[in-house]
Design an enzyme around this catalytic site. Structure first.
Site, PDB file in Angstrom:
ATOM      1  N   HIS A 119      -1.172 -13.554   4.268  1.00 42.89           N
ATOM      2  CA  HIS A 119      -2.594 -13.836   4.457  1.00 42.89           C
ATOM      3  C   HIS A 119      -3.067 -13.111   5.702  1.00 42.89           C
ATOM      4  O   HIS A 119      -2.353 -13.067   6.700  1.00 42.89           O
ATOM      5  CB  HIS A 119      -2.821 -15.349   4.645  1.00 42.89           C
ATOM      6  CG  HIS A 119      -4.226 -15.665   5.073  1.00 42.89           C
ATOM      7  ND1 HIS A 119      -5.234 -15.940   4.195  1.00 42.89           N
ATOM      8  CD2 HIS A 119      -4.785 -15.701   6.308  1.00 42.89           C
ATOM      9  CE1 HIS A 119      -6.361 -16.148   4.864  1.00 42.89           C
ATOM     10  NE2 HIS A 119      -6.111 -16.013   6.157  1.00 42.89           N
ATOM     11  N   TYR A 122      -7.909 -23.275   4.397  1.00 45.45           N
ATOM     12  CA  TYR A 122      -8.507 -22.780   3.154  1.00 45.45           C
ATOM     13  C   TYR A 122      -9.802 -23.505   2.805  1.00 45.45           C
ATOM     14  O   TYR A 122     -10.125 -23.646   1.629  1.00 45.45           O
ATOM     15  CB  TYR A 122      -7.497 -22.931   2.014  1.00 45.45           C
ATOM     16  CG  TYR A 122      -6.397 -21.881   2.041  1.00 45.45           C
ATOM     17  CD1 TYR A 122      -6.698 -20.516   2.036  1.00 45.45           C
ATOM     18  CD2 TYR A 122      -5.053 -22.255   2.062  1.00 45.45           C
ATOM     19  CE1 TYR A 122      -5.693 -19.556   2.057  1.00 45.45           C
ATOM     20  CE2 TYR A 122      -4.047 -21.292   2.080  1.00 45.45           C
ATOM     21  CZ  TYR A 122      -4.374 -19.950   2.082  1.00 45.45           C
ATOM     22  OH  TYR A 122      -3.392 -18.994   2.095  1.00 45.45           O
ATOM     23  N   ARG A 126      -6.358  -5.957   7.373  1.00 48.88           N
ATOM     24  CA  ARG A 126      -6.677  -6.166   5.945  1.00 48.88           C
ATOM     25  C   ARG A 126      -6.360  -4.916   5.120  1.00 48.88           C
ATOM     26  O   ARG A 126      -5.922  -4.990   3.985  1.00 48.88           O
ATOM     27  CB  ARG A 126      -8.136  -6.586   5.765  1.00 48.88           C
ATOM     28  CG  ARG A 126      -8.335  -8.033   6.182  1.00 48.88           C
ATOM     29  CD  ARG A 126      -9.731  -8.510   5.935  1.00 48.88           C
ATOM     30  NE  ARG A 126     -10.014  -8.792   4.536  1.00 48.88           N
ATOM     31  CZ  ARG A 126      -9.651  -9.892   3.897  1.00 48.88           C
ATOM     32  NH1 ARG A 126      -8.941 -10.825   4.510  1.00 48.88           N
ATOM     33  NH2 ARG A 126      -9.989 -10.085   2.645  1.00 48.88           N
ATOM     34  N   ARG A 164       0.822  -5.608  -0.059  1.00 50.50           N
ATOM     35  CA  ARG A 164       0.788  -6.218  -1.397  1.00 50.50           C
ATOM     36  C   ARG A 164       1.008  -5.164  -2.485  1.00 50.50           C
ATOM     37  O   ARG A 164       1.641  -5.432  -3.511  1.00 50.50           O
ATOM     38  CB  ARG A 164      -0.551  -6.936  -1.608  1.00 50.50           C
ATOM     39  CG  ARG A 164      -0.661  -8.225  -0.797  1.00 50.50           C
ATOM     40  CD  ARG A 164      -2.064  -8.750  -0.822  1.00 50.50           C
ATOM     41  NE  ARG A 164      -2.224 -10.055  -0.186  1.00 50.50           N
ATOM     42  CZ  ARG A 164      -3.392 -10.552   0.200  1.00 50.50           C
ATOM     43  NH1 ARG A 164      -4.492  -9.848   0.038  1.00 50.50           N
ATOM     44  NH2 ARG A 164      -3.464 -11.742   0.763  1.00 50.50           N
ATOM     45  N   THR A 184      -6.233  -8.763  -2.863  1.00 53.03           N
ATOM     46  CA  THR A 184      -5.545 -10.027  -3.179  1.00 53.03           C
ATOM     47  C   THR A 184      -4.509  -9.919  -4.293  1.00 53.03           C
ATOM     48  O   THR A 184      -3.392 -10.420  -4.157  1.00 53.03           O
ATOM     49  CB  THR A 184      -6.592 -11.100  -3.578  1.00 53.03           C
ATOM     50  OG1 THR A 184      -7.533 -11.222  -2.513  1.00 53.03           O
ATOM     51  CG2 THR A 184      -5.930 -12.451  -3.818  1.00 53.03           C
ATOM     52  N   ASN A 217       1.143 -13.653  -3.120  1.00 52.71           N
ATOM     53  CA  ASN A 217       0.742 -12.324  -2.631  1.00 52.71           C
ATOM     54  C   ASN A 217       1.226 -12.065  -1.207  1.00 52.71           C
ATOM     55  O   ASN A 217       0.648 -11.283  -0.464  1.00 52.71           O
ATOM     56  CB  ASN A 217      -0.766 -12.103  -2.795  1.00 52.71           C
ATOM     57  CG  ASN A 217      -1.588 -13.086  -2.005  1.00 52.71           C
ATOM     58  OD1 ASN A 217      -1.048 -13.955  -1.326  1.00 52.71           O
ATOM     59  ND2 ASN A 217      -2.891 -12.947  -2.060  1.00 52.71           N
ATOM     60  N   PHE A 268      -7.869 -23.775  -8.035  1.00 50.91           N
ATOM     61  CA  PHE A 268      -6.490 -23.544  -7.582  1.00 50.91           C
ATOM     62  C   PHE A 268      -6.205 -24.125  -6.200  1.00 50.91           C
ATOM     63  O   PHE A 268      -5.126 -23.917  -5.648  1.00 50.91           O
ATOM     64  CB  PHE A 268      -6.169 -22.046  -7.608  1.00 50.91           C
ATOM     65  CG  PHE A 268      -7.085 -21.177  -6.763  1.00 50.91           C
ATOM     66  CD1 PHE A 268      -6.894 -21.025  -5.405  1.00 50.91           C
ATOM     67  CD2 PHE A 268      -8.145 -20.503  -7.360  1.00 50.91           C
ATOM     68  CE1 PHE A 268      -7.728 -20.221  -4.637  1.00 50.91           C
ATOM     69  CE2 PHE A 268      -8.993 -19.688  -6.604  1.00 50.91           C
ATOM     70  CZ  PHE A 268      -8.775 -19.552  -5.235  1.00 50.91           C
ATOM     71  N   GLU A 279      -8.654 -19.749  12.378  1.00 47.36           N
ATOM     72  CA  GLU A 279      -7.280 -19.804  11.870  1.00 47.36           C
ATOM     73  C   GLU A 279      -6.253 -19.812  13.012  1.00 47.36           C
ATOM     74  O   GLU A 279      -5.283 -20.563  12.962  1.00 47.36           O
ATOM     75  CB  GLU A 279      -7.034 -18.612  10.930  1.00 47.36           C
ATOM     76  CG  GLU A 279      -7.818 -18.725   9.635  1.00 47.36           C
ATOM     77  CD  GLU A 279      -7.845 -17.454   8.804  1.00 47.36           C
ATOM     78  OE1 GLU A 279      -8.479 -17.477   7.737  1.00 47.36           O
ATOM     79  OE2 GLU A 279      -7.246 -16.444   9.211  1.00 47.36           O
ATOM     80  N   LYS A 312       3.587 -15.641   3.906  1.00 46.04           N
ATOM     81  CA  LYS A 312       3.610 -16.835   3.050  1.00 46.04           C
ATOM     82  C   LYS A 312       5.051 -17.167   2.626  1.00 46.04           C
ATOM     83  O   LYS A 312       5.964 -16.345   2.795  1.00 46.04           O
ATOM     84  CB  LYS A 312       2.730 -16.587   1.823  1.00 46.04           C
ATOM     85  CG  LYS A 312       1.259 -16.332   2.189  1.00 46.04           C
ATOM     86  CD  LYS A 312       0.407 -16.215   0.935  1.00 46.04           C
ATOM     87  CE  LYS A 312      -1.048 -15.978   1.328  1.00 46.04           C
ATOM     88  NZ  LYS A 312      -1.951 -16.030   0.165  1.00 46.04           N
TER      89      LYS A 312
HETATM   90  P1  CMP Z   1      -5.316 -15.431   0.626  1.00 42.35           P
HETATM   91  O1  CMP Z   1      -5.685 -14.087   1.146  1.00 42.35           O
HETATM   92  O2  CMP Z   1      -4.369 -16.244   1.426  1.00 42.35           O
HETATM   93  O3  CMP Z   1      -6.630 -16.316   0.409  1.00 42.35           O
HETATM   94  C1  CMP Z   1      -6.730 -17.327  -0.571  1.00 42.35           C
HETATM   95  C2  CMP Z   1      -5.536 -17.351  -1.482  1.00 42.35           C
HETATM   96  O4  CMP Z   1      -5.723 -18.049  -2.677  1.00 42.35           O
HETATM   97  C3  CMP Z   1      -5.215 -15.940  -1.916  1.00 42.35           C
HETATM   98  O5  CMP Z   1      -4.694 -15.220  -0.839  1.00 42.35           O
HETATM   99  C4  CMP Z   1      -4.270 -16.195  -3.086  1.00 42.35           C
HETATM  100  O6  CMP Z   1      -2.944 -16.431  -2.646  1.00 42.35           O
HETATM  101  C5  CMP Z   1      -4.818 -17.508  -3.634  1.00 42.35           C
HETATM  102  N1  CMP Z   1      -5.559 -17.325  -4.874  1.00 42.35           N
HETATM  103  C6  CMP Z   1      -6.661 -16.594  -5.069  1.00 42.35           C
HETATM  104  N2  CMP Z   1      -7.074 -16.709  -6.344  1.00 42.35           N
HETATM  105  C7  CMP Z   1      -6.207 -17.548  -6.973  1.00 42.35           C
HETATM  106  C8  CMP Z   1      -6.084 -18.068  -8.290  1.00 42.35           C
HETATM  107  N3  CMP Z   1      -6.972 -17.770  -9.234  1.00 42.35           N
HETATM  108  N4  CMP Z   1      -5.057 -18.886  -8.545  1.00 42.35           N
HETATM  109  C9  CMP Z   1      -4.177 -19.216  -7.593  1.00 42.35           C
HETATM  110  N5  CMP Z   1      -4.236 -18.757  -6.313  1.00 42.35           N
HETATM  111  C10 CMP Z   1      -5.234 -17.933  -6.016  1.00 42.35           C
END
Ligand code: CMP
Length: 156
Positions: A117, A51, A87, A104, A93, A114, A59, A128, A11
């Site tokens: 992905h 997404y 993973r 992470r 996350t 984070n 969000f 994807e 990211k």
């Molecule tokens: P990712 O694994 O890319 O999948 C969805 C993404 O949404 C996750 O990682 C985070 O970066 C983001 N995400 C998840 N929960 C929240 C939240 N509450 N607020 C903002 N971003 C979020």
């Protein structure tokens, strides 16, 4: 045994923090095979598709703005059970709760920032990968290390 593929995005925060080499190195050392790699500026359209499962979340637009703010590094990694293996290396996350030793867990504190992905299922991986890569951008090659990483029956 079947060798499957998974999609990874480093990211914008991972790119800005100079963690691309570290992240690639972890997947290489594990024994995964890199079959696709490029830098991408993700458009709003690509991110809406990427997404889609989060489209009703509060969000969603912030997440898309963040992910489209700077380039990302997109990769496809291949191996037996590539989705769960990657993973596990990535970690859960929320960075500050992610397991020490995971990407992470070792480098992140945030939920949104984070770093990386990783696809959550083979089906998501296929979807994807096709958002970012054309078929001819994914390569097939034999990697001499595979003879050391897998037993013969795992290579068939
Ligand atoms: P990712 O694994 O890319 O999948 C969805 C993404 O949404 C996750 O990682 C985070 O970066 C983001 N995400 C998840 N929960 C929240 C939240 N509450 N607020 C903002 N971003 C979020």
């Amino acid at each position: 045994m079947e060798h499957s593929r998974t999609a990874v995005l480093v990211k914008p925060d991972g790119l800005q923090r100079g963690l691309i080499g570290e992240i690639i190195s972890r997947f290489e050392r594990k024994g995964l095979k890199l079959v696709g790699l490029k830098m991408v500026n993700m458009t709003d359209e690509m991110l809406s598709e990427w997404y889609v499962e989060h489209k009703d979340k509060s969000f969603f637009s912030e997440l898309k703005n963040f992910m489209g703010s700077k380039p990302v590094v997109a990769m496809v990694w291949q191996g037996i059970d590539a989705v769960p293996v990657v993973r596990k290396l990535v970690g859960t996350t929320l960075g500050r709760e992610a397991e020490a030793g995971s990407i992470r867990g070792d480098f992140g504190m945030s939920q949104q920032y984070n770093l990386i992905h990783a696809s959550s299922s083979d089906e998501d991986a296929g979807r994807e990968i096709s958002i970012v890569f054309d078929d001819d951008e994914l390569v097939n090659y034999s990697d001499i290390r595979e003879q050391l990483i897998y037993a013969d029956y795992e290579l068939k």
